[in-house]
Design an enzyme around this catalytic site. Structure first.
Site, PDB file in Angstrom:
ATOM      1  N   GLU A   1       0.813  -1.209   0.000  1.00  9.18           N
ATOM      2  CA  GLU A   1       0.000   0.000   0.000  1.00  9.18           C
ATOM      3  C   GLU A   1       0.854   1.269   0.000  1.00  9.18           C
ATOM      4  OE1 GLU A   1      -2.699  -0.621   3.343  1.00  9.18           O
ATOM      5  OE2 GLU A   1      -4.119  -1.614   2.009  1.00  9.18           O
TER       6      GLU A   1
ATOM      7  N   GLU B   1     -12.891  -1.985  12.059  1.00  7.22           N
ATOM      8  CA  GLU B   1     -12.902  -1.297  10.763  1.00  7.22           C
ATOM      9  C   GLU B   1     -14.050  -1.765   9.866  1.00  7.22           C
ATOM     10  OE1 GLU B   1      -9.215  -1.620   8.636  1.00  7.22           O
ATOM     11  OE2 GLU B   1      -9.955  -0.503   6.911  1.00  7.22           O
TER      12      GLU B   1
ATOM     13  N   ASP C   1      -8.402  -8.961   4.115  1.00  7.47           N
ATOM     14  CA  ASP C   1      -8.136  -7.834   5.006  1.00  7.47           C
ATOM     15  C   ASP C   1      -9.191  -7.699   6.099  1.00  7.47           C
ATOM     16  OD1 ASP C   1      -7.240  -5.572   6.175  1.00  7.47           O
ATOM     17  OD2 ASP C   1      -7.746  -4.213   4.540  1.00  7.47           O
TER      18      ASP C   1
END
Ligand code: BDP
Length: 728
Positions: A317, A418, A390
């Site tokens: 990333e 998240e 993820d």
């Protein structure tokens, strides 16, 4: 007059029936008076004095030590729980004395134990036992090291706060995993990436001059559940943390955490030699770079002698890494590992890597890391997320587990929610973590569950670690959602002992954090235990994944198709007229080939693939008959509805607890559940309508009609959910 008196009495009764308001700051370490007087008295009689070795009994001298922490915690907690000041002495004088010591500090205690007990307690564990000594009773708290005494003190307090009978006190326990860490994704500007509970608790600007009292309470909370490591800064790291002024700040935090056994790690930015070292390169083979890291490590250990090591996110990333210099992850990890090895440090190197060009993202970490097995230094661990994408609400276990037998693998879990409604929704994650810990990798053979790969018992692993991405911040109650405290708690408890069940953890957390009243315990624990599955149901059922909204990741966004391919939800659900789901069998990406044959066969066949992973591994026609006899389309819709119904059920359950829970937390959770119910409906209505554009089928009976048309949800802009930050 009489009337006034009666009114006064009535008001008093009303007050008594509503438990005192609380702000949640004390977490599960509340230590309120035990209401049952006879239980209290029996505890007080069985713990009549605290016999501690010399140094701590009289205050421990300058600077707090672990033994002082033991004494302070016990004295404060017993005063709260029992309503008495239990005297602290150096030599036991009475029936019911609590005898505390290590073999070195209190050799006389050895007579009351066996060698096997001490061996089983290991480096960090403890023995807690009620024994008869002549005509008297004593409670023993023995450990091989002081830190074990602290964990044991918290163990004893947990026992009391959950109202267990002291006659049955007989515990010998040791952590199964060596490094039990919280990873803080905290930036130096105090913004917490994926943080939903305020700012970072680390007050970088005013450190080291101001040392917040909160650090000690953080350390107490960590120690109370056996956590022994903290990565203070974000994996998307700022090299500044490694500069001399910041190391002074880190050292100040480390000083507070030290007596509580929590060792500090830092996330290291791979390009730090360029950014703060004045070098022209960060190439791991460059002698100047090697020297720079060696010098940096030496500097760190001068100010933080027990520095635990580095955590690194590299070539992922957008983060820099060894691949920028055509070196491997092993070259990069070994560079840092050599620098800290001399001082006893370790390096935790993350396997969360993927490239936009790389096909099925679920396969990439395995492809990059398996060839490196055996190439890492002895003090390197590779840290692997629970699943291959993820932290989705449900993922199969990561195929790297079991596939790198010569490399210690650490398990990375996400405590912060998240993809679970963040700081706004209830989702107790212990059932999910158990699911992955208990998953059988069949590598090298049946029974090699993820937990045994991670704790090292399935192989010859030298070091072991488990990390949870922290969910705390400056919110007064630490976690934003009052019930999210349970996830911090559960992570620590499972890190210590992964054989505990989610139900045991929910039960003990509820008792300590809310009440031992059976109505509260049963109701709240059942809500907690059902919550993860309910979120899966109303957001990503049957193996669907990565269909959340872009950026903040809150709420639905299955239609999003204008990002990088591997960030687009449409690349993951792959809905079309023919069906839905990601074909990861041999006819598709063949990601299944990365698992052991036993696993690949079972999951690769639609008939034997567990329903919860169906659309993770298969593209399935809408009309496909599910084991229930219903079509896939109907099942998808019914799962969404089921999730909504579950939340409504908790609302009723929660309402029934009014008066049994303090008013402040009661109202807060009540409001959050209202919001969660609305969010669950939004997920249901957005996703079923969007998928219906492909299935062309009507909603089955039992699913409520949507509140708004699809266009409404597509156009809806969610403004500023907690944890939101302006786009970079
Ligand atoms: C993802 C988060 C991102 C993190 C990344 C990571 O969205 O903010 O930086 O994981 O683990 O889940 O590095």
């Amino acid at each position: 007059m009489l009337r006034a008196k009666l009114l006064f009495l009535a008001a008093g009764l009303a007050f008594a029936s509503t438990a005192r308001a609380e702000d949640g700051y004390r977490l599960w370490l509340r230590y309120d008076l035990i209401p049952d007087e006879s239980l209290r008295q029996s505890y007080a009689a069985a713990l009549s004095e605290i016999a501690l070795p010399d140094s701590a009994a009289n205050g421990g001298g300058i600077g707090a030590t672990t033994l002082t922490a033991v004494r302070d915690e016990l004295v404060t907690a017993l005063r709260g729980l029992l309503g008495v000041d239990v005297p602290v002495v150096t030599t036991a004088t009475r029936d019911g004395a609590l005898l505390i010591g290590t073999p070195r500090r209190a050799p006389d205690l050895l007579a009351l134990l066996t060698e096997a007990d001490l061996r089983a307690a290991g480096e960090e564990g403890y023995i807690l036992r009620r024994v008869a000594v002549g005509r008297q009773h004593r409670v023993l708290l023995v450990a091989n090291r002081d830190i074990g005494l602290l964990y044991g003190a918290f163990g004893l307090l947990r026992f009391l706060a959950t109202h267990q009978p002291l006659e049955q006190l007989d515990v010998v326990t040791a952590p199964r995993i060596e490094r039990r860490m919280l990873d803080h994704w905290d930036n130096l500007n105090r913004f917490v990436e994926r943080g939903y509970a305020g700012q970072s608790i680390w007050e970088w600007f005013v450190l080291p001059d101001v040392v917040s009292p909160r650090y000690r309470d953080y350390a107490r909370a960590c120690a109370s559940i056996g956590l022994n490591g903290a990565v203070l800064n974000n994996v998307n790291a700022d090299a500044q943390i490694l500069t001399t002024p910041y190391l002074q700040k880190v050292a100040a935090i480390a000083r507070v955490l030290r007596p509580y056994g929590v060792r500090v790690f830092l996330s290291a930015r791979f390009s730090a030699p360029l950014e703060i070292g004045g070098l022209q390169t960060a190439d791991p083979a460059d002698p100047a770079v090697i020297q720079w890291w060696n010098d940096k490590a030496a500097e760190i250990y001068r100010v933080i002698p027990d520095f635990a090591g580095f955590l690194v996110k590299a070539n992922s990333e957008g983060q820099p890494g060894p691949q920028n210099y055509r070196r491997t992850h092993a070259d990069g990890a070994n560079l840092l590992a050599d620098a800290v090895a001399l001082h006893g440090g370790i390096v935790i190197w993350r396997a969360f890597v993927y490239e936009s060009s790389g096909g099925d993202r679920a396969q990439q970490a395995y492809a990059e890391f398996v060839p490196l097995d055996g190439k890492f230094r002895a003090n390197v661990l590779v840290q692997v997320k629970n699943g291959p994408i993820d932290f989705m609400p449900r993922e199969p276990f990561h195929p790297l587990f079991g596939a790198m037998p010569r490399t210690p693998l650490a398990l990375e879990l996400q405590i912060t929610q998240e993809y679970f409604g963040q700081g706004t929704q209830l989702a107790f994650l212990a059932p999910m973590w158990k699911e992955v810990l208990d998953a059988d990798t069949f590598r090298p053979a049946a029974g090699a569950v993820v937990a045994r790969i991670v704790d090292g018992t399935a192989g010859l692993q030298r070091v072991s670690a488990i990390a949870g991405v922290a969910n705390i911040g400056t919110d007064r109650n630490w976690t934003g959602h009052p019930l999210a405290q349970a996830n911090w708690y559960a992570f620590g408890r499972l890190a210590w002992d992964h054989t505990l069940t989610a139900a045991q953890i929910a039960d003990e957390w509820t008792r300590q954090t809310f009440s031992n009243d059976p109505r509260v315990v049963q109701s709240l624990a059942s809500m907690l235990l059902a919550s993860r599955e309910a979120v899966v149901d109303y957001s990503m059922p049957l193996g669907l994944h990565h269909i959340m909204a872009t950026g903040h990741h809150y709420g639905p966004g299955p239609w999003v198709d204008d990002l990088r391919a591997d960030w687009n939800p449409v690349s993951y659900h792959r809905a079309d007229a023919g069906g839905i789901g990601f074909d990861r069998t041999a006819t598709g990406s063949n990601a299944l080939a990365q698992y052991a044959p036993e696993v690949a066969q079972r999951w690769g066949d639609r008939a034997t693939c567990p329903e919860e992973f169906l659309l993770w591994f298969h593209h399935v026609p809408w009309g496909h008959r599910m084991p229930s006899g219903k079509s896939l389309w109907e099942e998808i819709c019914l799962h969404y509805q089921c999730g909504v119904d579950a939340v409504r059920g908790w609302q009723k359950t929660w309402d029934s607890l009014q008066g049994l829970i303090d008013a402040e937390r009661f109202a807060h959770v009540q409001g959050l559940l209202r919001r969660q119910e609305r969010d669950a409906r939004d997920w249901r209505d957005a996703c079923t309508q969007y998928f219906a554009t492909f299935s062309k089928m009507p909603l089955p009976a039992g699913v409520e009609p949507p509140e708004h048309p699809l266009a409404f949800y597509k156009a809806a802009q969610l403004l500023y959910p907690p944890g939101w930050s302006p786009p970079k």
